[in-house]
Design a protein around this motif. Structure first.
Motif, short mmCIF file in Angstrom:
data_model
loop_
_atom_site.label_atom_id
_atom_site.label_comp_id
_atom_site.label_asym_id
_atom_site.label_seq_id
_atom_site.Cartn_x
_atom_site.Cartn_y
_atom_site.Cartn_z
N ARG A 67 0.81 -1.23 0.00
CA ARG A 67 0.00 0.00 0.00
C ARG A 67 0.85 1.28 0.00
N THR A 68 2.07 1.19 -0.51
CA THR A 68 2.89 2.38 -0.68
C THR A 68 2.42 3.14 -1.91
N GLU A 69 2.30 4.46 -1.77
CA GLU A 69 1.94 5.31 -2.90
C GLU A 69 3.21 5.82 -3.57
N LEU A 70 3.18 5.83 -4.90
CA LEU A 70 4.32 6.28 -5.69
C LEU A 70 3.85 7.33 -6.69
N SER A 71 4.78 8.17 -7.12
CA SER A 71 4.49 9.09 -8.22
C SER A 71 4.59 8.29 -9.52
N ALA A 72 4.06 8.86 -10.59
CA ALA A 72 4.17 8.20 -11.90
C ALA A 72 5.63 8.02 -12.28
N MET A 73 6.46 9.01 -11.99
CA MET A 73 7.87 8.92 -12.33
C MET A 73 8.57 7.82 -11.53
N GLU A 74 8.25 7.69 -10.25
CA GLU A 74 8.83 6.61 -9.44
C GLU A 74 8.43 5.26 -10.02
N TYR A 75 7.16 5.13 -10.35
CA TYR A 75 6.65 3.88 -10.90
C TYR A 75 7.30 3.55 -12.24
N LYS A 76 7.39 4.54 -13.11
CA LYS A 76 7.93 4.31 -14.45
C LYS A 76 9.42 3.99 -14.45
N THR A 77 10.13 4.39 -13.42
CA THR A 77 11.57 4.16 -13.39
C THR A 77 12.00 2.99 -12.51
N HIS A 78 11.04 2.25 -11.97
CA HIS A 78 11.35 1.09 -11.14
C HIS A 78 10.53 -0.11 -11.58
N ALA A 79 11.15 -1.25 -11.64
CA ALA A 79 10.47 -2.49 -12.03
C ALA A 79 9.80 -3.16 -10.85
N LYS A 80 10.03 -2.59 -9.66
CA LYS A 80 9.45 -3.17 -8.45
C LYS A 80 9.16 -2.04 -7.46
N CYS A 81 8.39 -2.35 -6.45
CA CYS A 81 8.03 -1.37 -5.42
C CYS A 81 9.27 -0.87 -4.71
N VAL A 82 9.35 0.44 -4.54
CA VAL A 82 10.50 1.05 -3.85
C VAL A 82 10.49 0.75 -2.36
N ASN A 83 9.35 0.31 -1.83
CA ASN A 83 9.25 0.00 -0.40
C ASN A 83 9.43 -1.49 -0.11
N CYS A 84 8.60 -2.33 -0.73
CA CYS A 84 8.61 -3.76 -0.38
C CYS A 84 9.36 -4.64 -1.38
N GLY A 85 9.68 -4.10 -2.55
CA GLY A 85 10.43 -4.87 -3.53
C GLY A 85 9.62 -5.83 -4.38
N HIS A 86 8.29 -5.82 -4.23
CA HIS A 86 7.45 -6.71 -5.04
C HIS A 86 7.54 -6.26 -6.50
N LEU A 87 7.74 -7.23 -7.40
CA LEU A 87 7.83 -6.92 -8.83
C LEU A 87 6.50 -6.41 -9.38
N PHE A 88 6.60 -5.45 -10.33
CA PHE A 88 5.44 -4.94 -11.06
C PHE A 88 5.37 -5.63 -12.41
N ASN A 89 4.19 -5.68 -12.99
CA ASN A 89 4.00 -6.28 -14.30
C ASN A 89 4.55 -5.35 -15.38
N PRO A 90 5.59 -5.76 -16.11
CA PRO A 90 6.16 -4.90 -17.15
C PRO A 90 5.17 -4.62 -18.29
N ASN A 91 4.19 -5.48 -18.47
CA ASN A 91 3.19 -5.28 -19.53
C ASN A 91 2.23 -4.13 -19.23
N CYS A 92 2.24 -3.64 -18.00
CA CYS A 92 1.39 -2.49 -17.67
C CYS A 92 1.80 -1.26 -18.49
N ALA A 93 3.03 -1.23 -18.94
CA ALA A 93 3.50 -0.11 -19.78
C ALA A 93 2.66 0.01 -21.05
N LEU A 94 2.05 -1.09 -21.48
CA LEU A 94 1.19 -1.05 -22.66
C LEU A 94 -0.05 -0.19 -22.43
N HIS A 95 -0.43 0.03 -21.18
CA HIS A 95 -1.60 0.83 -20.83
C HIS A 95 -1.23 2.21 -20.29
#
Length: 101
Positions: A67-95
């Motif tokens: 439940r960490t909130e990130l800016s769009a720039m933080e999200y776009k420049t990291h492949a995982k959460c800056v707090n817990c390290g959970h990986l994000f889906n790289p395919n989300c960039a398609l949206h």
């Protein structure tokens, strides 16, 4: 704790539309200012379409895992959460154009 909306199916914010192990990101709609599991969940539950946020330092992305909130720039420049390290889906960039303007 930040409230997460949508047709979620687990405690990390996965929804009926996107449910892989890395589908944990929620985005905030510019119009209603609510975090939704995905744009489809939003459009099914609100009386308006999901509106994109201008890219800024404002916190508009939510890690469903911690439940960490990130800016769009933080999200776009990291492949995982800056707090817990959970990986994000790289395919989300398609949206990206749906969530960020």
């Amino acid at each position: 704790m930040v409230k997460l909306y949508g047709a979620t199916i687990d405690h990390e914010g996965r929804c009926v539309h996107y449910s892989s192990s890395v589908d944990i990101v929620a985005n905030k709609c510019y119009s209603c200012k609510k975090y939704y599991a995905c744009f489809q969940c939003h459009d099914e539950q609100e009386d308006h379409l999901f509106s994109a946020w201008p890219v800024s330092n404002e916190k508009i992305v939510l890690c469903g895992s911690c439940r960490t909130e990130l800016s769009a720039m933080e999200y776009k420049t990291h492949a995982k959460c800056v707090n817990c390290g959970h990986l994000f889906n790289p395919n989300c960039a398609l949206h990206s154009q749906i969530y960020f303007s």
